[in-house]
Design a protein around this motif. Structure first.
Motif, PDB file in Angstrom:
ATOM      1  N   GLU A 250     -30.853   9.069   5.912  1.00  0.00           N
ATOM      2  CA  GLU A 250     -31.435  10.407   5.964  1.00  0.00           C
ATOM      3  C   GLU A 250     -31.425  10.850   7.422  1.00  0.00           C
ATOM      4  OE1 GLU A 250     -34.933  11.069   3.436  1.00  0.00           O
ATOM      5  OE2 GLU A 250     -35.938  11.679   5.274  1.00  0.00           O
ATOM      6  N   ALA A 251     -31.202  12.133   7.659  1.00  0.00           N
ATOM      7  CA  ALA A 251     -31.182  12.639   9.031  1.00  0.00           C
ATOM      8  C   ALA A 251     -31.989  13.930   9.110  1.00  0.00           C
ATOM      9  CB  ALA A 251     -29.752  12.895   9.489  1.00  0.00           C
ATOM     10  N   TYR A 252     -32.597  14.135  10.272  1.00  0.00           N
ATOM     11  CA  TYR A 252     -33.362  15.353  10.536  1.00  0.00           C
ATOM     12  C   TYR A 252     -32.779  15.983  11.795  1.00  0.00           C
ATOM     13  CZ  TYR A 252     -37.260  18.424  11.717  1.00  0.00           C
ATOM     14  OH  TYR A 252     -38.027  19.520  12.026  1.00  0.00           O
ATOM     15  N   ALA A 253     -32.383  17.243  11.697  1.00  0.00           N
ATOM     16  CA  ALA A 253     -31.779  17.947  12.826  1.00  0.00           C
ATOM     17  C   ALA A 253     -32.600  19.169  13.171  1.00  0.00           C
ATOM     18  CB  ALA A 253     -30.350  18.362  12.484  1.00  0.00           C
ATOM     19  N   GLU A 254     -32.779  19.376  14.463  1.00  0.00           N
ATOM     20  CA  GLU A 254     -33.500  20.548  14.953  1.00  0.00           C
ATOM     21  C   GLU A 254     -32.591  21.272  15.939  1.00  0.00           C
ATOM     22  OE1 GLU A 254     -37.843  21.583  16.899  1.00  0.00           O
ATOM     23  OE2 GLU A 254     -37.378  19.544  16.287  1.00  0.00           O
ATOM     24  N   PHE A 255     -32.361  22.558  15.669  1.00  0.00           N
ATOM     25  CA  PHE A 255     -31.499  23.368  16.521  1.00  0.00           C
ATOM     26  C   PHE A 255     -32.342  24.112  17.547  1.00  0.00           C
ATOM     27  CE2 PHE A 255     -29.050  22.696  12.747  1.00  0.00           C
ATOM     28  CZ  PHE A 255     -27.740  22.621  13.179  1.00  0.00           C
ATOM     29  N   GLY A 256     -31.834  24.222  18.761  1.00  0.00           N
ATOM     30  CA  GLY A 256     -32.522  24.972  19.799  1.00  0.00           C
ATOM     31  C   GLY A 256     -32.258  26.460  19.650  1.00  0.00           C
ATOM     32  N   GLY A 257     -33.108  27.264  20.257  1.00  0.00           N
ATOM     33  CA  GLY A 257     -32.925  28.710  20.247  1.00  0.00           C
ATOM     34  C   GLY A 257     -33.634  29.397  19.104  1.00  0.00           C
ATOM     35  N   VAL A 258     -33.366  30.697  19.013  1.00  0.00           N
ATOM     36  CA  VAL A 258     -33.958  31.537  17.979  1.00  0.00           C
ATOM     37  C   VAL A 258     -32.820  32.041  17.111  1.00  0.00           C
ATOM     38  CG1 VAL A 258     -35.268  33.661  17.566  1.00  0.00           C
ATOM     39  CG2 VAL A 258     -35.864  32.179  19.487  1.00  0.00           C
ATOM     40  N   PRO A 259     -32.937  31.941  15.803  1.00  0.00           N
ATOM     41  CA  PRO A 259     -34.094  31.534  15.027  1.00  0.00           C
ATOM     42  C   PRO A 259     -34.290  30.017  15.077  1.00  0.00           C
ATOM     43  CG  PRO A 259     -32.263  31.894  13.545  1.00  0.00           C
ATOM     44  CD  PRO A 259     -31.805  32.291  14.919  1.00  0.00           C
ATOM     45  N   ARG A 260     -35.526  29.607  14.834  1.00  0.00           N
ATOM     46  CA  ARG A 260     -35.836  28.184  14.745  1.00  0.00           C
ATOM     47  C   ARG A 260     -35.293  27.666  13.424  1.00  0.00           C
ATOM     48  NH1 ARG A 260     -41.506  27.863  14.171  1.00  0.00           N
ATOM     49  NH2 ARG A 260     -41.319  30.000  13.481  1.00  0.00           N
ATOM     50  N   VAL A 261     -34.424  26.661  13.511  1.00  0.00           N
ATOM     51  CA  VAL A 261     -33.786  26.119  12.311  1.00  0.00           C
ATOM     52  C   VAL A 261     -33.888  24.593  12.341  1.00  0.00           C
ATOM     53  CG1 VAL A 261     -31.611  25.881  11.033  1.00  0.00           C
ATOM     54  CG2 VAL A 261     -32.165  28.044  12.152  1.00  0.00           C
ATOM     55  N   THR A 262     -34.307  24.027  11.218  1.00  0.00           N
ATOM     56  CA  THR A 262     -34.296  22.576  11.048  1.00  0.00           C
ATOM     57  C   THR A 262     -33.589  22.249   9.739  1.00  0.00           C
ATOM     58  OG1 THR A 262     -36.440  22.518   9.914  1.00  0.00           O
ATOM     59  CG2 THR A 262     -36.472  22.249  12.314  1.00  0.00           C
ATOM     60  N   VAL A 263     -32.973  21.073   9.716  1.00  0.00           N
ATOM     61  CA  VAL A 263     -32.266  20.612   8.525  1.00  0.00           C
ATOM     62  C   VAL A 263     -32.648  19.157   8.286  1.00  0.00           C
ATOM     63  CG1 VAL A 263     -30.010  20.166   7.474  1.00  0.00           C
ATOM     64  CG2 VAL A 263     -30.301  22.128   8.992  1.00  0.00           C
ATOM     65  N   ARG A 264     -33.075  18.842   7.071  1.00  0.00           N
ATOM     66  CA  ARG A 264     -33.295  17.445   6.670  1.00  0.00           C
ATOM     67  C   ARG A 264     -32.254  17.119   5.615  1.00  0.00           C
ATOM     68  NH1 ARG A 264     -36.616  13.572   7.495  1.00  0.00           N
ATOM     69  NH2 ARG A 264     -38.267  14.829   8.398  1.00  0.00           N
ATOM     70  N   LEU A 265     -31.352  16.192   5.957  1.00  0.00           N
ATOM     71  CA  LEU A 265     -30.297  15.761   5.051  1.00  0.00           C
ATOM     72  C   LEU A 265     -30.776  14.525   4.298  1.00  0.00           C
ATOM     73  CD1 LEU A 265     -27.398  16.042   7.616  1.00  0.00           C
ATOM     74  CD2 LEU A 265     -27.723  17.529   5.640  1.00  0.00           C
ATOM     75  N   TYR A 266     -30.776  14.613   2.993  1.00  0.00           N
ATOM     76  CA  TYR A 266     -31.218  13.506   2.157  1.00  0.00           C
ATOM     77  C   TYR A 266     -30.023  12.681   1.691  1.00  0.00           C
ATOM     78  CZ  TYR A 266     -35.606  16.067   1.945  1.00  0.00           C
ATOM     79  OH  TYR A 266     -36.770  16.722   2.274  1.00  0.00           O
ATOM     80  N   PRO A 267     -30.243  11.403   1.361  1.00  0.00           N
ATOM     81  CA  PRO A 267     -29.131  10.576   0.873  1.00  0.00           C
ATOM     82  C   PRO A 267     -28.640  10.998  -0.512  1.00  0.00           C
ATOM     83  CG  PRO A 267     -31.131   9.242   1.177  1.00  0.00           C
ATOM     84  CD  PRO A 267     -31.463  10.645   1.550  1.00  0.00           C
ATOM     85  N   ASP A 268     -29.372  11.867  -1.186  1.00  0.00           N
ATOM     86  CA  ASP A 268     -29.029  12.295  -2.539  1.00  0.00           C
ATOM     87  C   ASP A 268     -28.140  13.533  -2.581  1.00  0.00           C
ATOM     88  OD1 ASP A 268     -30.735  10.243  -3.457  1.00  0.00           O
ATOM     89  OD2 ASP A 268     -32.450  11.579  -3.298  1.00  0.00           O
TER      90      ASP A 268
END
Length: 157
Positions: free
Chosen positions: A66-84
């Protein structure tokens, strides 16, 4: 940079690592910083809470990633990638659940490319964040009007 090549493209991302590589490519394409953390093993991934103490593999012997990504800047964007093979994407705090892993790059291109908009109605009062993808596919999540950030307010149609 021209991102038109992504509008109709849906790349197959068979693993979490392949999806993380695609996230890095999207971040680079839009000049954004990205920070990624990885959780590997059934005892660390969020959807494997039933795994016993010290159990790191799934019953089939595979190691969930599983991975969690946080992007810098605006808009604030995060992504959590699940193994499924799915993901949770948050844009300015608005969460889109169960986005197929293969749709994540196109979703991010829509967000960073300015295609995202907020559809608001006066009566009955409501608002939705709309993320259009190629092939007449859209993701839509309702949001409370009092939770509109400046970026979301700038996207109202």
């Amino acid at each position: 940079m021209d991102h038109s090549q992504y509008r109709g493209h849906r790349e197959h991302l068979p693993t979490t690592e392949a999806a993380v590589g695609a996230l890095h490519a999207v971040a680079a394409g839009y000049g954004r910083e990205i920070e990624v953390t990885h959780d590997i093993g059934a005892d660390l991934t969020s959807r494997r809470s039933a795994a016993g103490f010290g159990v790191t593999t799934d019953p089939d012997g595979s190691l969930p990633h599983e991975a969690y990504a946080e992007f810098g800047g605006v808009p604030r964007v995060t992504v959590r990638l699940y193994p499924d093979d799915d993901a949770l994407i948050a844009v300015e705090g608005v969460e889109f659940h169960d986005v197929p892993r293969d749709d994540v790059p196109a979703f991010l291109h829509s967000v960073f490319g300015g295609l995202v908009h907020v559809r608001a109605r006066r009566f009955p009062p409501r608002a939705s964040l709309v993320v259009p993808l190629a092939g007449d596919r859209t993701y839509r999540e309702h949001l409370a009007a009092h939770l509109l950030t400046p970026w979301l307010s700038s996207r109202i149609r």
